[in-house]
Every structure is written in structure tokens, then in C-alpha cells.
Design an enzyme around this catalytic site. Structure first.
Site, mmCIF file in Angstrom:
data_model
loop_
_atom_site.group_PDB
_atom_site.id
_atom_site.type_symbol
_atom_site.label_atom_id
_atom_site.label_comp_id
_atom_site.label_asym_id
_atom_site.label_seq_id
_atom_site.Cartn_x
_atom_site.Cartn_y
_atom_site.Cartn_z
ATOM 1 N N GLU A 84 -7.566 -3.476 -10.362
ATOM 2 C CA GLU A 84 -8.469 -4.008 -9.572
ATOM 3 C C GLU A 84 -9.361 -3.115 -8.749
ATOM 4 O O GLU A 84 -8.719 -1.945 -8.314
ATOM 5 C CB GLU A 84 -7.694 -4.988 -8.340
ATOM 6 C CG GLU A 84 -8.481 -5.484 -7.146
ATOM 7 C CD GLU A 84 -7.764 -6.183 -6.213
ATOM 8 O OE1 GLU A 84 -8.232 -6.419 -4.862
ATOM 9 O OE2 GLU A 84 -6.640 -6.632 -6.543
ATOM 10 N N THR A 126 -2.116 -9.453 7.724
ATOM 11 C CA THR A 126 -2.054 -9.555 9.165
ATOM 12 C C THR A 126 -1.165 -10.601 9.706
ATOM 13 O O THR A 126 -0.496 -10.690 10.599
ATOM 14 C CB THR A 126 -3.391 -9.522 9.763
ATOM 15 O OG1 THR A 126 -4.200 -8.409 9.121
ATOM 16 C CG2 THR A 126 -3.535 -9.408 11.429
ATOM 17 N N ASP A 132 -1.592 -2.043 -3.414
ATOM 18 C CA ASP A 132 -2.827 -2.199 -2.692
ATOM 19 C C ASP A 132 -3.523 -1.007 -2.045
ATOM 20 O O ASP A 132 -2.864 -0.224 -1.681
ATOM 21 C CB ASP A 132 -2.460 -3.212 -1.537
ATOM 22 C CG ASP A 132 -3.666 -4.041 -0.995
ATOM 23 O OD1 ASP A 132 -4.646 -4.176 -1.781
ATOM 24 O OD2 ASP A 132 -3.633 -4.258 0.335
ATOM 25 N N HIS A 133 -4.972 -1.001 -2.384
ATOM 26 C CA HIS A 133 -5.636 -0.089 -1.546
ATOM 27 C C HIS A 133 -5.315 1.475 -1.662
ATOM 28 O O HIS A 133 -4.806 2.223 -0.915
ATOM 29 C CB HIS A 133 -5.794 -0.328 0.050
ATOM 30 C CG HIS A 133 -6.854 -1.302 0.297
ATOM 31 N ND1 HIS A 133 -8.098 -1.107 0.066
ATOM 32 C CD2 HIS A 133 -6.629 -2.523 0.556
ATOM 33 C CE1 HIS A 133 -8.523 -2.386 0.440
ATOM 34 N NE2 HIS A 133 -7.784 -3.419 0.939
ATOM 35 N N SER A 181 -6.944 -13.407 6.494
ATOM 36 C CA SER A 181 -5.849 -13.885 7.346
ATOM 37 C C SER A 181 -6.496 -14.807 8.174
ATOM 38 O O SER A 181 -6.161 -15.514 8.981
ATOM 39 C CB SER A 181 -5.214 -12.766 7.928
ATOM 40 O OG SER A 181 -4.237 -12.094 7.207
ATOM 41 N N SER A 237 0.893 -1.201 -0.076
ATOM 42 C CA SER A 237 -0.019 0.047 -0.122
ATOM 43 C C SER A 237 0.925 1.311 0.003
ATOM 44 O O SER A 237 2.319 1.050 0.049
ATOM 45 C CB SER A 237 -0.636 -0.118 1.255
ATOM 46 O OG SER A 237 0.025 0.361 2.457
#
Length: 336
Positions: A147, A254, A94-95, A232, A55
């Protein structure tokens, strides 16, 4: 990964093969260098290809606070190490929260590092989510997959505690409309998983909803890869059910953070007497305890010792996870 050494295999091919074979991948967030090496070790041992993620927060960590620098650092490390380990390794950003992180998105798309980017406007109204995602698809290079996320996944995401208190399940019909209007390559769906620390017993996971979404997309002629975030806490049988439902990418973060911390905590607990002075000995670090008969043991405090222990633990976990998702033995590196 830099174009100078990138193989002819691309990420789309990886997911197409996984979907056809009904297996999948844990896309693994890299929060620390030892995590990256452990993931590569474990994947290579399982003869499996690897998808790693970072991220903006994680990229900033690698760049000493600068996410642009950190993205390049991570890309260079992944590129060089994957070649050494003899597997295909891909990078997803990511994100990327839109519109707040639009400038970072531009950085990612201008970089040679990511094979895919995940844009997250799931907390925005549907029409805005569509608009922001479609703009990203139009802006992205053909070699960079996009994505998106539809629905809302509860839980805490990242150390900065981006939290959603309530989950909103993804509707199959709305998923079809979203994909048709945006052209996204992967769709993260909300089916009851949760970001952060979550146990499977506390989750209301619905593989049947994943099946319905996948079937609706196939019927509409959309070849979109399904993604599940917050994996996770999922038990192995849940993962297997979701693989059968058509999911080919599971985000995991995580678990590796815990394994890293737990390994370090156990090691330093067991070796505390070799590192910290006993009662009665002045804590004279600057003179390295010259005025005492006690000395710390370098074999216990050298950073490589605990780092190697963490790498080995994460490698073991990664190898086991490759067996769970069925991508063990499926590397495409031999086709270079």
C-alpha cells in the site's frame, strides 16, 4: 501470520471480494493487547473477517521497545487467536516512513507476519515517492501486498505526533501515473479526511474525488484497491458514500484508543473509593495498609476487570462498524 497455520485465503482475495460486493473493512490499529482481543471478539460476533494494523511505534510497544520482537509477538497472538475465533484475520504494517524506516521495512518483508505493508513517502517529491514505492513492490514477496499513499492527509498520526498541517488532495490523473509506475496494490488517497481527533463536521470530505480516482484507475486497466486514512471521525453516511465510490479499506485507530481510555477512566472514577485510601488513612502501599481498618477491594483493582470492560466495549464498537461497512456476515473462513 505464520505460514504453518495460514489459510489458503489471502488478503488480495479479501479485497477483491469486497470490491465486487461494494463493501469494505476498517483496518484497525492495535495499540494494546486488549484492543486486539476486543477487535477479534467483535468481528467474530459479526461473522466478519478482520484486518489489523501496527506501525513501527506500535510494534515497538509490543516488543518492549524492540519493533522486530513486537511484530513477531503481534503476529503470533493474531495467528493463534484468529484460529480460535474462527475468522480470517490479516495483518498490515502501517505507515512505514521512507526512507527513514527502510531498515524496519526490510524487517517486515523478511518476516512471515504481515500480509501487507504500507509505505509512506507521501511527504517526498512525487518522483521520490514513485521510486521508493516501486522499489518496495519489487522487493516484496508476491503474497505481501504493498500500500502506498499519494497526496497528504492532515492531522496527527500516532502518539509521537507525526503531523501534517495541510492536506493535499489526490489528483486522479496523477494517481493513474503513480499506480502504473509503481505497481502498488493499494492506494491511500487524500480526499479530506484527517489523522487523529477530528469530527466529521470539521472535514471537507469529497466522495466525488474518490469516484473520479476509482474511475480513472479502472479506465486505465489498473485493479488497485482504494484506501482512506483518518476514518475515526467520519459519520456513517460518509463511509457509505465512500464505499459506493469504490473505497474498500478504511484506517481506524483513534476511536479505539478513546474507547479504551474512556472505559478505563469511567471504571476507575466509579470505583475510586475501592482503590484509593480515604482521607486520613496513610497511603501505605508497601504494607498493604496494615495499620488501618481500610483495605482496597481486589474485585475493583484486578487488571482483568477493567481489561474485560475495555475488550467488551471495543467488541461492541467493532461489531457496529462491521455493519456500517457491510462486511458483517461475509467471513471467508468457512472456505478453509
Amino acid at each position: 501470520m505464520s505460514p504453518s497455520s495460514k489459510s489458503t485465503v489471502d488478503l488480495r482475495e479479501l479485497y477483491e471480494r469486497a470490491r465486487a460486493g461494494r463493501y469494505g473493512f476498517f483496518a484497525s490499529n492495535v495499540t494494546q493487547f486488549d484492543v486486539l482481543v476486543g477487535l477479534l471478539d467483535g468481528s467474530a460476533a459479526a461473522d466478519a473477517d478482520l484486518v489489523v494494523q501496527a506501525s513501527r511505534e506500535e510494534a515497538a510497544f509490543f516488543g518492549g521497545g524492540d519493533p522486530t520482537v513486537g511484530l513477531e509477538v503481534l503476529g503470533a497472538a493474531l495467528d493463534s487467536l484468529a484460529d480460535r475465533y474462527g475468522i480470517e484475520a490479516f495483518c498490515n504494517v502501517d505507515h512505514v516512513h521512507l526512507p527513514e524506516e527502510q531498515s524496519f521495512l526490510e524487517t517486515c518483508l523478511d518476516s512471515d507476519v504481515p500480509d501487507s505493508v504500507m509505505v509512506d513517502a507521501s511527504d517526498r517529491p512525487f518522483e521520490e515517492n514513485v521510486e521508493l514505492t516501486a522499489e518496495t513492490v519489487e522487493r516484496a514477496d508476491d503474497d505481501v501486498l504493498v500500500e502506498a499513499e499519494l497526496g497528504r492527509i492532515a492531522g496527527v498520526e500516532g502518539s509521537t505526533e507525526t503531523a501534517a498541517d495541510e492536506a493535499f488532495y489526490t489528483d486522479p490523473g496523477t494517481a493513474v501515473e503513480f499506480v502504473e509506475r509503481t505497481g502498488c496494490d493499494l492506494l491511500a488517497v487524500s480526499i479530506g479526511t484527517q489523522h487523529g481527533v477530528a469530527s466529521d463536521r470539521d472535514l471537507d470530505v469529497r466522495p466525488d474525488l474518490a469516484v473520479a480516482i476509482d474511475e480513472a484507475l479502472v479506465e486505465a486497466g489498473e485493479e488497485t484497491f482504494l484506501v482512506v486514512h483518518g476514518a475515526s471521525g467520519l459519520a456513517d453516511e460518509r463511509i457509505e458514500a465512500l464505499l459506493d465510490a469504490g473505497v474498500c479499506k478504511f484506517n481506524k485507530n483513534t476511536r479505539y484508543q478513546y474507547e479504551f481510555a474512556r472505559t478505563a477512566a469511567d471504571f476507575y472514577h466509579d470505583h475510586a473509593d475501592a482503590i484509593r485510601p480515604p482521607e486520613g488513612v496513610p497511603d501505605d502501599r508497601s504494607n498493604f495498609f496494615a495499620g488501618s481498618d481500610w483495605s482496597p477491594e481486589k474485585a475493583s483493582f484486578h487488571p482483568h476487570v477493567v481489561s474485560n470492560a475495555a475488550r467488551n466495549r471495543i467488541a461492541t464498537v467493532m461489531s457496529e462498524l462491521c455493519e456500517v461497512t457491510g462486511n458483517a456476515g461475509e467471513t471467508m473462513a468457512s472456505g478453509r
